[in-house]
Design an enzyme around this catalytic site. Structure first.
Site, mmCIF file in Angstrom:
data_model
loop_
_atom_site.group_PDB
_atom_site.id
_atom_site.type_symbol
_atom_site.label_atom_id
_atom_site.label_comp_id
_atom_site.label_asym_id
_atom_site.label_seq_id
_atom_site.Cartn_x
_atom_site.Cartn_y
_atom_site.Cartn_z
ATOM 1 C CE LYS A 21 50.589 19.210 66.206
ATOM 2 N NZ LYS A 21 51.498 18.903 65.098
ATOM 3 N N GLY A 441 65.217 0.190 59.787
ATOM 4 C CA GLY A 441 64.997 -0.025 61.221
ATOM 5 C C GLY A 441 63.550 -0.005 61.651
ATOM 6 N NE ARG A 524 55.812 16.746 62.070
ATOM 7 C CZ ARG A 524 56.135 15.741 61.269
ATOM 8 N NH1 ARG A 524 55.432 15.498 60.183
ATOM 9 N NH2 ARG A 524 57.165 14.963 61.544
ATOM 10 C CB CYS A 525 55.868 21.412 67.466
ATOM 11 S SG CYS A 525 54.794 22.766 67.020
ATOM 12 C CG ASP A 608 69.820 4.990 62.700
ATOM 13 O OD1 ASP A 608 70.242 4.480 61.647
ATOM 14 O OD2 ASP A 608 68.814 4.578 63.311
ATOM 15 C CD GLU A 614 69.506 18.277 61.680
ATOM 16 O OE1 GLU A 614 68.920 17.655 60.785
ATOM 17 O OE2 GLU A 614 68.933 18.820 62.629
ATOM 18 C CG HIS A 703 60.543 10.813 52.609
ATOM 19 N ND1 HIS A 703 61.664 10.267 52.021
ATOM 20 C CD2 HIS A 703 60.891 11.100 53.884
ATOM 21 C CE1 HIS A 703 62.634 10.243 52.905
ATOM 22 N NE2 HIS A 703 62.198 10.740 54.042
ATOM 23 C CB CYS A 735 64.233 7.084 55.516
ATOM 24 S SG CYS A 735 64.596 7.849 57.124
#
Ligand code: GLN
Ligand code: ZN
Length: 764
Positions: A21, A441, A524-525, A608, A614, A703, A735
């Site tokens: 990373k 939020g 990304r982790c 939320d 998923e 985004h 979002c």
């Protein structure tokens, strides 16, 4: 094929200290050359092979490493890069442009790898594409691995999974699998090239698509693909490996092809036991996935050995290959860096390296008996038995009060009184206008916000200072929202690092690792919470901040909670009780928070459920059970709301077609969804369904750093109004705003409010 005694499907690659990373991000920022990425990569590959060698693992993967994603590597290997990247001549630049985009190229799409939180790059395919096979990456890794002294097997994503995960760009209706006859010859070439690597080469073809419902319509292709591929080279042993579920349909076909071995997941697909007879008759090796590659609990070694023994009653023992259930990509590296974790909880966990040890132990006991263990191994085995035993009875896990409460949980899982009655009371209470404006939020997590949280965590500032600073952020945020004329306000979530972690840290029964990183995509982790025991809420979690925020304004302040299903789906979940039980327990904790909020006067509460979708199972036949407990959990969490308490929910995706009934059944008074990029098409699903509750379709895409103009947002609202009436619509971004900067957020939200006012004026 030779008789392997242990097999690791694949290993993680981001590095136990996230070395890859760091190397990638520095290279992307132009702070280093590609050479240093390559150095890090080589070091990691070497280290990972050595780990497996040290654990006496027999079959070790090459080509499981990737600088970004294996599907992207497969695209490159097949020479199927989309044309729009062909102008980039530098190989590395092209690779990362496909993954991440650059100034002149939009990135390829990325989506979730089956039911994991790993994301792959979606192949963009067209009929007539001229592929061009290049296996240099495999050759290089194969040579490197041989130097280390492991027996390498070559990992490949199988053609059916590759195609099924791809998208046909030249025809919207056609499935990419229709390109089978064009792609298979490329795979044949690859096998031929791989055959030149050694006297014999073992190839692991990964075909997780075969554990999904798609297996049923792929059966003919399964047979053709593997009859052809297994016939290309005499010296290549082709092993078709499936994972994440059972592959009963496909297994029946695979046994009829000349492949050497079939890999089945016995952790997540116990039904695979049903095909053992067929595998036995075929004389093939069985790669038996028994060590869970998806979760982090110690394996019950006795149980695993017993399972293998059971398999060996049907399949000759020497042809059974104990294996991980899937790649270790999906679990963190090692417990070695966990210094702060409760020692007992730690003893119940196994990350990647610990799983290698488990696999070795299981294999040795299975083949040679427990008596063959050396002193160290015997100690490991004894510890394992102890941990397994303790976990069954520990008070840390089993909380009598929670269990008592769970006895009556069924009574709490029901819908509220009808929406039509509720909404009247809610409008009376809040008296908000049509097209009510709000946000999802979170507000920008500036470096300052982050450093205050960090300082507090590290103890360099006092609690008083922390609270004072947080209150400052909240006050500024509330003032800003009032100034630009938003109607329903939020406090901004400055105290939260992550929407799941924030709640997890305050719940009993949930632990956090310091270094339990798992790759999500590219560099990304994520570090998922570990739900190890009965969950409860020792104290209120959000009341302080929400009531403070409410005290600053007369406008409604939305309480902000993360829903039970999302907390479940973004965590490592205990495996000693059904997931549904754990979800109900979390739901009870959230229910208490909802109740405390409304008692404190916060009567609009958003719960939320960003990860509701998923969690859907891979097989349609399992969906009903998931939907039932997910719905029940949401009802338990929100059912305590009084008639005039308004429950909101938010979901971060735009594909509701097949779950709209369930969304309706959740029974939230208001749902905000991500539609900014799909115009009003998504909303039509709601309309066609006769959805009667209120909806806040995101009117701009958060985004992207782009600031939408007033006109643009007006157009977006107009198009929403073509589908649903103003009375039913809320206006919000799509979002939370935490990843954006204030410079973007301020004008964007101001434009949103202005656009809404213009539309209202027009509507009269
Ligand atoms: N309330 C959360 C936020 O605004 C929701 C984020 C999400 O759904 N991913 O950040
Ligand atoms: Zn979202």
């Amino acid at each position: 094929m030779q008789n392997f005694r242990s097999w690791v499907t694949g290993f993680a690659r981001i590095g136990e200290k996230r070395e890859l990373k760091k190397a990638l991000e520095s290279y992307w920022k132009n702070e280093s050359h590609f050479e240093s990425v390559k150095e890090t990569a080589d070091e990691l590959k070497l280290r990972h092979w050595n780990y497996q060698k040290d654990a006496s693992i027999d079959a070790v993967s090459v080509n499981d490493f990737s600088l970004y994603d294996q599907t992207l590597d497969t695209i490159v290997m097949l020479g199927l890069e989309p044309d729009r990247f062909r102008d980039i001549s530098d190989k590395e630049a092209r690779y990362f442009a496909m993954a991440r985009g650059d100034e002149s190229h939009t990135a390829m799409e990325m989506t979730k790898w089956f039911n994991t939180n790993y994301h792959y790059i979606v192949p963009e395919l067209r009929s007539g594409m001229k592929g061009c096979v290049d296996i240099s990456k495999i050759i290089e890794e194969y040579e490197e691995a041989k130097v280390v002294g492991v027996t390498p097997k070559v990992n490949l994503i199988g053609p059916l999974t590759f195609l099924a995960n791809g998208r046909r760009m030249d025809s919207h209706d056609a499935d990419a699998v229709t390109l089978f006859s064009e792609i298979l010859p490329l795979y044949e070439e690859i096998i031929e090239e791989i055959g030149k690597l050694d006297d014999t080469v073992v190839v692991q073809m990964e075909e997780p698509i075969l554990v999904t419902d798609r297996a049923a319509d792929l059966l003919l292709l399964v047979k053709e693909a593997y009859t052809r591929l297994a016939s290309v080279c005499d010296n290549v042993d082709l092993c078709v490996v499936t994972y994440f579920g059972h592959a009963k349909e496909a297994a029946a076909q695979l046994v009829q092809t000349p492949i050497a071995a079939i890999g089945l997941d016995f952790v997540h697909g116990p039904q695979n036991m049903d095909v053992l007879e067929l595998v036995a008759q075929s004389g093939k090796h069985l790669i038996a996935g028994v060590i869970d590659g998806r979760n982090i609990w110690v394996s019950d070694i006795d149980e695993k050995v017993a399972l293998l023994e059971k398999i060996a009653q049907i399949i000759a023992k020497e042809r059974v290959v104990p294996s991980t259930s899937c790649s270790l990509l999906h679990v963190p590296y090692t417990l070695a860096y966990e210094e702060k974790m409760d020692a007992q909880i730690k003893s119940w966990l196994a990350f990647g390296l610990e799983k290698l040890q488990e696999l070795h132990l299981v294999s040795k006991i299975f083949f040679d008996g427990a008596a063959s263990l050396d002193a160290d191994e015997a100690l490991g085995f004894a510890r394992n038995r102890e941990a397994v035993k303790e976990r069954k009875v520990s008070q840390k896990i089993h909380d009598a009060a929670v269990q008592k409460r769970m006895e009556s949980v069924a009574k709490l899982s029901h819908k509220r009184i009808p929406f039509k009655e509720r909404i009247v009371k809610q409008h009376e209470r809040f008296n908000y206008p049509p097209l009510c404006t709000t946000t999802i939020g979170s507000f920008p997590q500036t470096p300052e916000v982050r450093s205050v949280r960090r300082d507090y965590k590290q103890g360099t500032i006092s609690e008083e200072t922390y609270i004072e600073k947080m209150k400052g952020f909240i006050a500024d945020c509330v003032r800003f929202q009032e100034e630009i004329g938003l109607e329903v306000l939020v406090h901004g979530e400055f105290e939260r690092n992550d929407m799941v972690e924030y709640f997890g840290e305050q719940l009993k029964g949930v632990a956090f690792s310091e270094n339990g990183w798992v790759q999500s995509y590219g560099s990304r982790c994520v570090k998922p919470p570990i739900i190890y025991g009965d969950v409860s809420r020792p104290a209120p979690m959000t009341i302080y901040w929400s009531t403070y925020a409410q005290s600053l304004t007369k406008r409604p302040m939305k309480g902000m909670l993360t829903g039970p299903v999302t907390i479940l789906n973004w965590s490592f979940v205990r495996d000693d009780q059904p997931r549904s039980e754990t979800c109900y327990q979390i739901a009870l904790a959230i229910r208490d928070e909802v109740d405390d909020l409304q008692k404190a006067g916060i009567k609009m509460i958003q719960v939320d459920e960003a990860a509701f979708k998923e969690g859907y199972p891979l097989r349609i036949s399992d969906r009903a059970a998931y939907e039932q407990f997910a719905l029940e959990s949401f009802w338990i969490a929100t059912g305590i709301a009084e008639i005039d308490t308004q429950i909101h929910t938010h979901m971060c995706y735009s594909d509701f077609n097949d779950i709209i009934d369930t969304i309706e059944a959740m029974d939230a008074d208001v749902i905000s969804i991500e539609t900014a990029r799909s115009g009003n098409t998504l909303l039509k699903v709601f309309k066609e369904h006769g959805y009667e509750k209120e909806v806040g379709p995101g009117v701009y895409d958060i985004h992207s750093p782009r600031i939408p103009s007033v006109g643009e947002i007006e157009q977006q609202i107009e198009s929403l109004l073509e589908v649903l009436p103003a009375r039913q619509l809320w206006i919000n971004p799509d979002c939370g705003l935490k990843t954006r900067r204030w410079e973007e957020v301020k004008p964007s939200l101001a434009h949103m409010v202005e656009a809404t006012q213009n539309i209202r004026a027009r509507l009269g």
